[in-house]
Design a protein around this motif. Sequence first.
Motif, PDB file in Angstrom:
ATOM      1  N   LYS A  68     -19.593  21.155  21.575  1.00  0.00           N
ATOM      2  CA  LYS A  68     -18.364  21.729  21.023  1.00  0.00           C
ATOM      3  C   LYS A  68     -17.331  20.636  20.770  1.00  0.00           C
ATOM      4  CE  LYS A  68     -16.554  23.029  25.606  1.00  0.00           C
ATOM      5  NZ  LYS A  68     -15.461  22.051  25.663  1.00  0.00           N
ATOM      6  N   GLU A  69     -17.486  19.505  21.471  1.00  0.00           N
ATOM      7  CA  GLU A  69     -16.576  18.383  21.263  1.00  0.00           C
ATOM      8  C   GLU A  69     -16.790  17.712  19.911  1.00  0.00           C
ATOM      9  OE1 GLU A  69     -17.380  18.895  25.651  1.00  0.00           O
ATOM     10  OE2 GLU A  69     -18.591  18.776  23.820  1.00  0.00           O
ATOM     11  N   GLY A  70     -17.996  17.846  19.344  1.00  0.00           N
ATOM     12  CA  GLY A  70     -18.349  17.100  18.142  1.00  0.00           C
ATOM     13  C   GLY A  70     -17.496  17.392  16.934  1.00  0.00           C
ATOM     14  N   ILE A  71     -17.014  18.625  16.820  1.00  0.00           N
ATOM     15  CA  ILE A  71     -16.202  18.977  15.655  1.00  0.00           C
ATOM     16  C   ILE A  71     -14.733  18.614  15.855  1.00  0.00           C
ATOM     17  CG2 ILE A  71     -15.546  21.362  16.262  1.00  0.00           C
ATOM     18  CD1 ILE A  71     -16.447  22.107  13.354  1.00  0.00           C
ATOM     19  N   GLU A  72     -14.342  18.386  17.102  1.00  0.00           N
ATOM     20  CA  GLU A  72     -12.934  18.109  17.403  1.00  0.00           C
ATOM     21  C   GLU A  72     -12.424  16.848  16.706  1.00  0.00           C
ATOM     22  OE1 GLU A  72     -10.663  19.864  19.172  1.00  0.00           O
ATOM     23  OE2 GLU A  72     -12.153  21.468  19.270  1.00  0.00           O
ATOM     24  N   ASP A  73     -13.288  15.825  16.614  1.00  0.00           N
ATOM     25  CA  ASP A  73     -12.857  14.569  15.997  1.00  0.00           C
ATOM     26  C   ASP A  73     -12.643  14.699  14.496  1.00  0.00           C
ATOM     27  OD1 ASP A  73     -12.672  13.111  18.273  1.00  0.00           O
ATOM     28  OD2 ASP A  73     -14.609  12.122  18.089  1.00  0.00           O
ATOM     29  N   TYR A  74     -13.013  15.823  13.917  1.00  0.00           N
ATOM     30  CA  TYR A  74     -12.846  16.031  12.482  1.00  0.00           C
ATOM     31  C   TYR A  74     -11.759  17.061  12.172  1.00  0.00           C
ATOM     32  CZ  TYR A  74     -17.053  13.276  12.088  1.00  0.00           C
ATOM     33  OH  TYR A  74     -17.963  12.249  12.147  1.00  0.00           O
ATOM     34  N   LEU A  75     -10.929  17.364  13.170  1.00  0.00           N
ATOM     35  CA  LEU A  75      -9.861  18.344  13.023  1.00  0.00           C
ATOM     36  C   LEU A  75      -8.524  17.749  13.444  1.00  0.00           C
ATOM     37  CD1 LEU A  75     -11.678  21.430  14.588  1.00  0.00           C
ATOM     38  CD2 LEU A  75     -11.086  21.177  12.167  1.00  0.00           C
ATOM     39  N   GLU A  76      -7.477  18.090  12.727  1.00  0.00           N
ATOM     40  CA  GLU A  76      -6.113  17.776  13.119  1.00  0.00           C
ATOM     41  C   GLU A  76      -5.499  18.993  13.803  1.00  0.00           C
ATOM     42  OE1 GLU A  76      -4.786  14.973  13.009  1.00  0.00           O
ATOM     43  OE2 GLU A  76      -5.219  13.856  11.167  1.00  0.00           O
ATOM     44  N   THR A  77      -4.546  18.745  14.684  1.00  0.00           N
ATOM     45  CA  THR A  77      -3.811  19.819  15.345  1.00  0.00           C
ATOM     46  C   THR A  77      -2.387  19.857  14.805  1.00  0.00           C
ATOM     47  OG1 THR A  77      -5.129  19.600  17.361  1.00  0.00           O
ATOM     48  CG2 THR A  77      -2.996  20.701  17.559  1.00  0.00           C
ATOM     49  N   VAL A  78      -1.982  21.008  14.303  1.00  0.00           N
ATOM     50  CA  VAL A  78      -0.643  21.182  13.751  1.00  0.00           C
ATOM     51  C   VAL A  78       0.068  22.281  14.535  1.00  0.00           C
ATOM     52  CG1 VAL A  78       0.717  21.786  11.715  1.00  0.00           C
ATOM     53  CG2 VAL A  78      -1.416  20.474  11.464  1.00  0.00           C
ATOM     54  N   TYR A  79       1.248  21.965  15.046  1.00  0.00           N
ATOM     55  CA  TYR A  79       2.055  22.939  15.801  1.00  0.00           C
ATOM     56  C   TYR A  79       3.142  23.508  14.896  1.00  0.00           C
ATOM     57  CZ  TYR A  79       6.228  24.039  18.603  1.00  0.00           C
ATOM     58  OH  TYR A  79       7.370  24.608  19.095  1.00  0.00           O
ATOM     59  N   VAL A  80       3.207  24.808  14.833  1.00  0.00           N
ATOM     60  CA  VAL A  80       4.246  25.497  14.070  1.00  0.00           C
ATOM     61  C   VAL A  80       5.114  26.275  15.057  1.00  0.00           C
ATOM     62  CG1 VAL A  80       4.736  27.168  12.237  1.00  0.00           C
ATOM     63  CG2 VAL A  80       2.681  25.714  12.100  1.00  0.00           C
ATOM     64  N   GLY A  81       6.396  25.946  15.127  1.00  0.00           N
ATOM     65  CA  GLY A  81       7.314  26.651  16.020  1.00  0.00           C
ATOM     66  C   GLY A  81       8.224  27.572  15.216  1.00  0.00           C
ATOM     67  N   MET A  82       8.338  28.816  15.650  1.00  0.00           N
ATOM     68  CA  MET A  82       9.172  29.779  14.945  1.00  0.00           C
ATOM     69  C   MET A  82       9.952  30.617  15.952  1.00  0.00           C
ATOM     70  SD  MET A  82       6.198  32.405  13.683  1.00  0.00           S
ATOM     71  CE  MET A  82       5.266  31.060  12.930  1.00  0.00           C
ATOM     72  N   PRO A  83      11.072  31.177  15.540  1.00  0.00           N
ATOM     73  CA  PRO A  83      11.837  31.995  16.489  1.00  0.00           C
ATOM     74  C   PRO A  83      10.980  33.095  17.079  1.00  0.00           C
ATOM     75  CG  PRO A  83      13.109  31.607  14.505  1.00  0.00           C
ATOM     76  CD  PRO A  83      11.730  31.100  14.227  1.00  0.00           C
ATOM     77  N   ALA A  84      11.088  33.251  18.384  1.00  0.00           N
ATOM     78  CA  ALA A  84      10.280  34.265  19.044  1.00  0.00           C
ATOM     79  C   ALA A  84      10.804  35.660  18.688  1.00  0.00           C
ATOM     80  CB  ALA A  84      10.336  34.057  20.563  1.00  0.00           C
ATOM     81  N   PRO A  85       9.895  36.615  18.462  1.00  0.00           N
ATOM     82  CA  PRO A  85      10.339  37.970  18.170  1.00  0.00           C
ATOM     83  C   PRO A  85      10.959  38.628  19.413  1.00  0.00           C
ATOM     84  CG  PRO A  85       7.978  37.917  18.449  1.00  0.00           C
ATOM     85  CD  PRO A  85       8.439  36.497  18.481  1.00  0.00           C
ATOM     86  N   SER A  86      11.861  39.534  19.182  1.00  0.00           N
ATOM     87  CA  SER A  86      12.469  40.285  20.284  1.00  0.00           C
ATOM     88  C   SER A  86      11.713  41.585  20.473  1.00  0.00           C
ATOM     89  CB  SER A  86      13.936  40.570  19.990  1.00  0.00           C
ATOM     90  OG  SER A  86      14.484  41.388  20.986  1.00  0.00           O
ATOM     91  N   PHE A  87      11.312  41.843  21.712  1.00  0.00           N
ATOM     92  CA  PHE A  87      10.572  43.070  22.002  1.00  0.00           C
ATOM     93  C   PHE A  87      11.434  44.079  22.752  1.00  0.00           C
ATOM     94  CE2 PHE A  87       7.328  39.745  21.617  1.00  0.00           C
ATOM     95  CZ  PHE A  87       6.515  40.312  20.649  1.00  0.00           C
ATOM     96  N   LEU A  88      12.713  43.711  22.988  1.00  0.00           N
ATOM     97  CA  LEU A  88      13.595  44.635  23.708  1.00  0.00           C
ATOM     98  C   LEU A  88      14.398  45.468  22.701  1.00  0.00           C
ATOM     99  CD1 LEU A  88      14.937  42.227  26.453  1.00  0.00           C
ATOM    100  CD2 LEU A  88      13.124  43.931  26.672  1.00  0.00           C
ATOM    101  N   PRO A  89      14.713  46.717  23.006  1.00  0.00           N
ATOM    102  CA  PRO A  89      15.499  47.549  22.093  1.00  0.00           C
ATOM    103  C   PRO A  89      16.929  47.026  21.962  1.00  0.00           C
ATOM    104  CG  PRO A  89      15.161  48.649  24.209  1.00  0.00           C
ATOM    105  CD  PRO A  89      14.315  47.410  24.219  1.00  0.00           C
TER     106      PRO A  89
END
Length: 497
Positions: free
Chosen positions: A476-497
Motif C-alpha cells: 500500500k506504500e507503493g502508490i504513496e510516492d506518486y501522490l501529493e497531499t493537499v489540505y483544504v481548510g474551510m469554515p466549519a459548519p454550525s450544527f447548533l440551532p
Amino acid sequence: MDHTTIQEAVADLLSRIPTGIFLNGEFTESSSGECFDVLNPATGEVLATVASATSEDAAAAMDQAAAAQLTWQFTSPRERSEILRRAFELATTTYRADLALLMTLEMGKPLAQADAEVTYGAEFLRWFAEEAVRVRGDYFRVPEGHLQAVVVRRPVGPCLLITPWNFPLAMATRKAGPALAAGNVAILKPSKDTPLTSLFFAKIMAEAGLPAGVLSVLPSERNREITGPLIQDPRLRKVSFTGSTPVGRALLKEAADNVLRTSMELGGNAPFIVFEDADLDAAVAAALVTKMRNMGQACNASDHFLVHESVSEEFGRRLAEALEAQRVGDGTQKGVDIGPLVSARQRDAIAAMVDGALAAGARALTGGRVPEGPGFFYPPTVLVDVDPRTDIIREEIFGPVAPIVPFSREEEVIALANDDSVGLSAYVHTRDMNRVMRLAERLEFGMIGVNSATISNAAAPFGGVKQSGMGREGGKEGIEDYLETVYVGMPAPSFLP
C-alpha cells in the motif's frame, strides 16, 4: 522445447518485437536515426538493433506527457484500473511465453526464472490496478473547532522512471504500475542492455488501452542525453530510479535543483546469517535460491554469508556441493539452472573481485575461474577463509559468488552486518524467535527474510535504509510516492440551532 523448436521460436519472436522508441502511442525511429545493438549474453552476438533516443526525443516525450497529464489525471480511477488489469491479463496469458523468452535472450536468465519474472512483474499491474480505486483523502474538524479540514490526494504529475537491466519487466511494472494507477503520466528510460522487454511492455500497455502520450519509452545508448534534460525540465515532477548508489547520488543532486520528488532503490550488500541452531538443509536450499536467482544479479540477493563458526565448515561444503550440481549454460536450453551474466563488463568485474579475494588468502571450494568459450559466463563460486575487510565482502558482488565468513557471537554478527553504508535486505536463519525479534530491531536493513530465500512481493513494501535509498515500491506504500497531499481548510459548519 528441442533446439530446432527454440530456434524457430526465437526467430518468430525477433520478427515481432518492437525496436523503435515509443512516442505518442507509436513505435518510431529516433530523431537522429541512430541505433544501437542489443547483445545475447549467452553468445555475445547481436540480438537486435534498437533506435537510440536523443535529447530531442526526450523533449518530445515531455511535451506529450505534459499535454496528456490533465486528461489522464481526471480519467476515472476505475478506467485506469481496468487498463492495468487488462495489461496484467495480456502479460500473463497472451504474451507470457514471448516475455519469458525475450528476457532470457536479452538478459540471460534461464527460461524458468524468466517465466517466474513474468508472474512477479505482472503482479504489480494487478496490485496497482486494485490500489487505483482505493486512493483516499481525509475529512476532520481541527481541534479548535473553527475549521473543517479536507485532505485531498492527487497525482504528482509527469514522472521519469529509470530502470536497470536485471529484472527488465518487473522493474518497469513496479514503477509504471503505481505511477499510472495514481493518475500520473510517465517516461520510461530502460537500460541499454535490456530495452526490448520495456518496448514490449509498451506494446502491451497500448493494447490494453492506455491512451497515447501517457507512457513513453526511450531506449538510448547515451543515458545522460535523456535523463539530464528531463530532470532539468520544470514540468517534470518526480524521478524514480533503481540502480547503483553512486548513480543515485548523482541523480539526487540533479533533482535538487527543481526540488523533485524522488524514489531511490539503490545498491545492496545483503548478509545471509546462519546461526548455530539453524536447519542447515533449509539454510543451504535458501542460500542456493537467493544467491543464484538471476545469476546473483539482484539487488536483494545474498552477497556474503556470515555463518556461526560451529557450522561454517559444513555449511560451506554443502553449499559448494549444491552449486556444483547446477548446470550452467544458455538459458534457452532445457535443464539449465544458471545462465550468463548480462555483459562482458559485468563478468570481468566479478572475476576481478574474486581474483582479489584469492590473492588476499581466500580459497575457492568450487568455481573461481572464467570459463573458456563464447558468452559472458562465470561459474558458481564458494569462497572460504575470506578476510572480511576485502572488497568481496565490503562491496555488492552482483554475481554467482558466495564468500563465507565465520562468527562466534550474536553481537559480533550484528556489528559485521551493520558495518556497511547500505542496508537493503538481510537474511537470517535460526530457530530462536526471540533472537529474530532482537535482530529485527537492530539490523539496519529495510527488509529482513527469516528462514526464507525470497521476500519480494507486490503486496509488500520493497526498499532499504541508509544509502540503499528512499521510498518504497509495492504494498500500500507503493502508490504513496506518486501522490501529493493537499489540505483544504474551510469554515466549519454550525450544527447548533
